[in-house]
Design an enzyme around this catalytic site. Structure first.
Site, PDB file in Angstrom:
ATOM      1  N   ARG A 150      -0.074   6.640   3.949  1.00  0.00           N
ATOM      2  CA  ARG A 150      -1.677   7.984   2.450  1.00  0.00           C
ATOM      3  C   ARG A 150      -2.186   8.724   3.545  1.00  0.00           C
ATOM      4  O   ARG A 150      -2.729  10.057   3.197  1.00  0.00           O
ATOM      5  CB  ARG A 150      -2.315   6.727   2.208  1.00  0.00           C
ATOM      6  CG  ARG A 150      -1.829   5.321   0.879  1.00  0.00           C
ATOM      7  CD  ARG A 150      -3.058   4.474   1.295  1.00  0.00           C
ATOM      8  NE  ARG A 150      -3.265   4.012   2.604  1.00  0.00           N
ATOM      9  CZ  ARG A 150      -3.427   2.466   2.107  1.00  0.00           C
ATOM     10  NH1 ARG A 150      -4.118   1.714   1.164  1.00  0.00           N
ATOM     11  NH2 ARG A 150      -4.195   1.618   2.959  1.00  0.00           N
ATOM     12  N   SER A 194      -5.889  -1.893  -1.467  1.00  0.00           N
ATOM     13  CA  SER A 194      -6.169  -3.375  -2.387  1.00  0.00           C
ATOM     14  C   SER A 194      -7.545  -3.444  -1.868  1.00  0.00           C
ATOM     15  O   SER A 194      -8.163  -4.262  -2.910  1.00  0.00           O
ATOM     16  CB  SER A 194      -5.568  -4.212  -2.244  1.00  0.00           C
ATOM     17  OG  SER A 194      -3.373  -3.979  -2.455  1.00  0.00           O
ATOM     18  N   LYS A 251      -4.827 -15.234   6.219  1.00  0.00           N
ATOM     19  CA  LYS A 251      -5.616 -14.551   5.527  1.00  0.00           C
ATOM     20  C   LYS A 251      -6.470 -15.498   4.275  1.00  0.00           C
ATOM     21  O   LYS A 251      -5.661 -15.817   4.366  1.00  0.00           O
ATOM     22  CB  LYS A 251      -5.163 -13.105   4.756  1.00  0.00           C
ATOM     23  CG  LYS A 251      -5.364 -12.596   5.861  1.00  0.00           C
ATOM     24  CD  LYS A 251      -4.193 -11.076   5.053  1.00  0.00           C
ATOM     25  CE  LYS A 251      -3.854  -9.760   5.819  1.00  0.00           C
ATOM     26  NZ  LYS A 251      -3.276  -8.544   5.620  1.00  0.00           N
ATOM     27  N   HIS A 288       1.322   1.617  -4.662  1.00  0.00           N
ATOM     28  CA  HIS A 288       2.516   0.391  -4.651  1.00  0.00           C
ATOM     29  C   HIS A 288       3.561   0.663  -5.117  1.00  0.00           C
ATOM     30  O   HIS A 288       4.459   1.169  -4.656  1.00  0.00           O
ATOM     31  CB  HIS A 288       1.616  -0.803  -4.555  1.00  0.00           C
ATOM     32  CG  HIS A 288       0.926  -1.545  -3.126  1.00  0.00           C
ATOM     33  ND1 HIS A 288      -0.058  -2.235  -3.212  1.00  0.00           N
ATOM     34  CD2 HIS A 288       0.809  -1.641  -1.849  1.00  0.00           C
ATOM     35  CE1 HIS A 288      -0.741  -2.815  -2.865  1.00  0.00           C
ATOM     36  NE2 HIS A 288      -0.652  -2.368  -1.971  1.00  0.00           N
TER      37      HIS A 288
END
Ligand code: PNS
Length: 167
Positions: free
Chosen positions: A93, A131, A44, A20
């Site tokens: 990515r 993460s 979440k 990030h």
């Protein structure tokens, strides 16, 4: 004078990784300012609260005047418009990220045609960093050094020692 180009970099950032950080630094060089926008998602169950995540982002970018951290709820495009942002930045990515990102970008374009999504690639050394994986490795006692800002790593290790991941 040309209007300033404000970009939004949205995400969960639970927690901020060096992947990030890499994208934020690239974005801050491309745009007049970049707002790192943490989603307030009630569904979440995050490891860090939104306020903790914001604090870690602000600490990491203390020296960069054009990086701001904020939180949002509701539609991303509504938040972007309210902040007069012209661009949404997302990191890609690998090809596996692409399909979901492509769908989101086109949905966001349908909702707000004037806001452009820009995909950026992190340095390849971070191309596998997420993460989720970092949290998993840390909670199982693995080494996560070099994947997170130092202060974030400290906080993560402290947190997983006290609160092992659920499940
Ligand atoms: O880092 P993440 O968790 O993949 O980020 C996802 C995020 C925050 C970019 C996405 O969930 C989002 O934009 N949520 C806000 C609600 C919204 O606008 N949904 C429609 C997206 S097309």
């Amino acid at each position: 004078m040309a209007p300033s180009r404000v970009a939004i970099y949205p995400g969960s950032f639970d927690p901020l990784t060096l992947g990030h950080v890499d994208i934020i630094e690239r974005g801050s060089a491309l745009f007049d300012s970049i707002i790192v926008a943490v989603l307030r998602n009630v569904e979440k169950s995050p490891l860090f609260t939104v306020d903790e995540r914001l604090e870690m982002i602000r600490d990491t970018f203390r020296e960069r005047g054009n990086v701001e951290a904020d939180s949002f709820s509701g539609l991303l495009v509504d938040y972007a418009s309210s902040r007069k942002a012209t661009t949404i930045v997302r990191g890609i990515r690998a090809i596996s990220d692409f399909e979901y990102e492509f769908q989101m970008a086109l949905m966001n374009r349908r909702l707000a045609p004037a806001i452009e999504t820009v995909f950026m690639m992190p340095a390849e050394e971070y191309s596998y960093v997420s993460s989720r994986l970092v949290k998993e490795v840390a909670s199982l006692g693995g080494n996560v050094s070099g994947l997170l800002p130092e202060d974030v790593e400290k906080r993560l290790l402290e947190r997983v020692r006290r609160k092992p991941m659920e499940g």
